[in-house]
Design a protein around this motif. Sequence first.
Motif, mmCIF file in Angstrom:
data_model
loop_
_atom_site.group_PDB
_atom_site.id
_atom_site.type_symbol
_atom_site.label_atom_id
_atom_site.label_comp_id
_atom_site.label_asym_id
_atom_site.label_seq_id
_atom_site.Cartn_x
_atom_site.Cartn_y
_atom_site.Cartn_z
ATOM 1 N N ASN A 1 0.757 -1.074 0.069
ATOM 2 C CA ASN A 1 0.058 -0.020 -0.080
ATOM 3 C C ASN A 1 0.815 1.248 0.236
ATOM 4 N N LEU A 2 1.989 1.271 0.482
ATOM 5 C CA LEU A 2 2.702 2.389 0.713
ATOM 6 C C LEU A 2 3.608 2.589 -0.427
ATOM 7 N N LEU A 3 4.057 1.356 -0.985
ATOM 8 C CA LEU A 3 5.006 1.501 -2.133
ATOM 9 C C LEU A 3 4.624 1.238 -3.519
ATOM 10 N N SER A 4 3.273 0.732 -3.774
ATOM 11 C CA SER A 4 2.921 0.314 -4.956
ATOM 12 C C SER A 4 2.782 1.761 -5.977
ATOM 13 N N SER A 5 2.425 1.669 -7.104
ATOM 14 C CA SER A 5 2.600 2.866 -8.105
ATOM 15 C C SER A 5 1.506 3.936 -7.576
ATOM 16 N N ASN A 6 0.525 3.454 -6.999
ATOM 17 C CA ASN A 6 -0.231 4.537 -6.490
ATOM 18 C C ASN A 6 -0.113 5.017 -5.099
ATOM 19 N N GLY A 7 0.873 4.259 -4.335
ATOM 20 C CA GLY A 7 1.008 4.358 -2.969
ATOM 21 C C GLY A 7 1.697 5.677 -2.544
ATOM 22 N N MET A 8 1.716 5.688 -1.158
ATOM 23 C CA MET A 8 2.259 7.015 -0.666
ATOM 24 C C MET A 8 3.553 7.695 -0.780
ATOM 25 N N ALA A 9 4.422 6.446 -1.291
ATOM 26 C CA ALA A 9 5.780 6.893 -1.551
ATOM 27 C C ALA A 9 5.908 7.729 -2.787
ATOM 28 N N ASN A 10 5.251 7.048 -3.978
ATOM 29 C CA ASN A 10 5.431 7.512 -5.289
ATOM 30 C C ASN A 10 4.447 8.715 -5.216
ATOM 31 N N SER A 11 3.360 8.781 -4.716
ATOM 32 C CA SER A 11 2.623 10.053 -4.684
ATOM 33 C C SER A 11 3.399 11.203 -4.131
ATOM 34 N N MET A 12 4.113 10.991 -2.854
ATOM 35 C CA MET A 12 4.966 12.235 -2.482
ATOM 36 C C MET A 12 5.904 12.577 -3.279
ATOM 37 N N LEU A 13 6.915 11.476 -3.777
ATOM 38 C CA LEU A 13 7.811 11.692 -4.724
ATOM 39 C C LEU A 13 7.304 12.637 -5.938
ATOM 40 N N MET A 14 6.247 12.256 -6.493
ATOM 41 C CA MET A 14 6.028 12.851 -7.662
ATOM 42 C C MET A 14 5.308 14.298 -7.376
ATOM 43 N N LYS A 15 4.691 14.385 -6.087
ATOM 44 C CA LYS A 15 4.133 15.808 -5.950
ATOM 45 C C LYS A 15 5.142 16.671 -5.580
ATOM 46 N N VAL A 16 6.425 16.161 -4.903
ATOM 47 C CA VAL A 16 7.549 17.064 -4.871
ATOM 48 C C VAL A 16 8.245 17.470 -6.257
ATOM 49 N N GLY A 17 7.914 16.520 -6.977
ATOM 50 C CA GLY A 17 8.605 16.769 -8.226
ATOM 51 C C GLY A 17 9.916 15.983 -8.486
ATOM 52 N N ILE A 18 10.342 15.010 -7.525
ATOM 53 C CA ILE A 18 11.585 14.323 -7.678
ATOM 54 C C ILE A 18 11.330 13.162 -9.002
ATOM 55 N N ILE A 19 10.237 12.587 -9.125
ATOM 56 C CA ILE A 19 10.087 11.921 -10.362
ATOM 57 C C ILE A 19 9.010 12.198 -10.963
ATOM 58 N N ASP A 20 8.734 11.612 -12.257
ATOM 59 C CA ASP A 20 7.448 11.935 -12.769
ATOM 60 C C ASP A 20 6.844 10.643 -13.389
ATOM 61 N N GLN A 21 7.507 9.432 -13.124
ATOM 62 C CA GLN A 21 6.894 8.170 -13.319
ATOM 63 C C GLN A 21 7.251 7.378 -12.028
ATOM 64 N N PRO A 22 6.145 6.735 -11.750
ATOM 65 C CA PRO A 22 6.146 6.105 -10.382
ATOM 66 C C PRO A 22 7.305 4.991 -10.510
ATOM 67 N N ILE A 23 7.981 4.671 -9.407
ATOM 68 C CA ILE A 23 9.055 3.668 -9.282
ATOM 69 C C ILE A 23 8.385 2.416 -8.716
ATOM 70 N N LEU A 24 8.665 1.373 -9.458
ATOM 71 C CA LEU A 24 7.990 -0.013 -8.804
ATOM 72 C C LEU A 24 8.925 -0.702 -7.822
ATOM 73 N N PHE A 25 8.917 -0.122 -6.482
ATOM 74 C CA PHE A 25 9.878 -0.408 -5.493
ATOM 75 C C PHE A 25 9.729 -2.086 -5.166
ATOM 76 N N LEU A 26 8.687 -2.570 -5.348
ATOM 77 C CA LEU A 26 8.701 -3.917 -4.854
ATOM 78 C C LEU A 26 8.905 -4.959 -6.055
ATOM 79 N N GLN A 27 8.849 -4.465 -7.476
ATOM 80 C CA GLN A 27 8.967 -5.262 -8.309
ATOM 81 C C GLN A 27 10.520 -5.027 -8.845
ATOM 82 N N SER A 28 11.540 -4.779 -7.858
ATOM 83 C CA SER A 28 12.792 -4.517 -8.403
ATOM 84 C C SER A 28 13.719 -5.411 -7.539
ATOM 85 N N SER A 29 14.785 -5.738 -8.599
ATOM 86 C CA SER A 29 15.824 -6.686 -7.983
ATOM 87 C C SER A 29 16.730 -6.130 -7.299
#
Lengths: 307, 304
Positions: B133-161
């Motif tokens: 819930n926190l780290l999915s593409s619409n989760g809190m982490a991505n929303s915050m990072l996009m709001k601040v403008g650090i990223i403009d595409q969600p990062i897939l934290f859990l699907q990463s090696s």
Amino acid sequence: MKEKSRKVKMKRSVGDYAISVITYIVYALFALVCAYPFYYIFVNTISANDLSDKGKILFWPQGVHFTNYVNAIQIPGLLQAAKISVARTFIGTALTVLMAAFLGYMFTRETMWKRKLWYRFIILTMYFNAGIIPWYITMRNLHLTNNFLAYVLPALVSPFNVILVKTYVESTPRELQDAAEIDGAGTLRVFASVVLPIIKPILATVAIFTAVGQWNSFQDTLLLMTDTKLHTLQFVLYQYINQANSLASLLTSNAGSDAIQQALSTAQTATSVRMTVTIIVVTPILLVYPFFQRFFVKGIMIGAVKG
Amino acid sequence: MMNNKKKLRSYREFLYILPFLILVAVFSYYPLYGWIYAFFDYRPPRPFSFDDFQGLKWFKYLVDNPIRLEQTLLVMRNTFAMSGLSILTSWLPMIFAIFLNEIKCMPFRKAVQTITTLPNFVSWVLVFSIAYNLLSSNGMANSMLMKVGIIDQPILFLQSSKHVWSTMWLWGTWKSLGWSAIMYIAAISGIDEELYEAARVDGATRMQLIWHITIPSILPTYTVLLMLSISNFLSNGMEQYFVFQNSFNKEAIQVLDLYVYNLAMGSGSYSVSTALSMLKSVVSIVLLCVANKLAKLVRGESFM
């Protein structure tokens, strides 16, 4: 001389003050990190579903509604899983506590034939584990796959609980038991009317640990239960997360035209289902834990001394 | 006559616990018999047969061709990394307890203690759900990072090696830090207050008190817990890694316990899986005995 010592004291208190401030900040932050995830999920479940699905809800709920909890009953499999989870928690805990009390008491009976040997026989099981496959095949041979008893029976005798209760019984005055025996009470009678009432505090500790373990248990369902009727809340939650997208489509197709008529803000989405179920599964723990914290602490302390 | 009565009673008391001894025999000892699958060719649904004796074939199977050897080594590397990380940071709960004890505002201290021990009592499935819930593409982490403008595409934290070991360590620490500290908090509260008084009179600072009194007093507790975690080196448990695993991070997340499960339930290799878990059990028992001996040397008292 006096001047110098005051200076040293001043310096020390400034250093101490700095440490204090840093400590408070660090602990407050860590507590926040522990608590915020639960809060975040909760405010999302009571906010407008279209907003939470887009990740717009971070701190304050918006468009507050409780339909997610009302609609939870329609989520496929959830009600049945809740029944199973509640049943295994209550039945499993009641039986495990009773057995722990009885065995813990019995192992304080010095009169028992080969008592020490049987005690070791049970305690030894803490130190080895046959592994998943041999265990699974044993359970299958006993016809305990797809059988509710598999949730209760294997956990019935826990060496850890037996140690806890035995230690506690030994710390209570032996004269009480002796007096009852002189009055003609047998082994079982002494247990029921003398020992059981005075070991309630330790039984509370055992009960709370067992109940949390039963509620949280996941692996036994994963290994043993293919029948969806016997799935627990933990297991269906895991499935909901992994099938997030298919679940969303299932919900829309299930609800059909109803869903279209429903306002976007209250229609179930994969996100809303996931979060609502998470809160439902975590709530019993959140409610129970703060009140029983002292039992948890006591349990780990006695266990540490003896285990 | 009297003697006979006593004897009868001692047998009767044994009979009362006999049903439970049988339960223990069935659920804890009988499965050990299943270790023979490691020496036979057992593939359900085909029934088990004593004619399929294979000797040590399945033990060799784990290392006998380069690809499987590489797989085994990969699993061992993950196991060592995860256990190593938690042993390297095993002093964290001790520090947590020491500085928590420095907080003099009781309500704050109680609140911190309650809140930080809570995650220990939620299941790994729930932790995974929280992570999702926190780290999915619409989760809190991505929303915050996009709001601040650090990223403009969600990062897939859990699907990463990437960073799998450290994120697994982080979740493990998040879950257990507060709870593990409780042992040390109790140990600290058992320290004689006069020691501190005497040192304060001599002008010791707070850090000196911690360094010269608190830490030496609770070090024995630390040693025992460290020994215990060393004896559990190969047993990371599978639940955490099972719920977090997916096809992207499998290479880095598959620890021994999870591999044993995947071998059996994923690819149906019951015999290989049993062979591996048998090896693991034997090594674990040896480690436990060694750790126990070490604890005896350090403390003069064993923990078993």
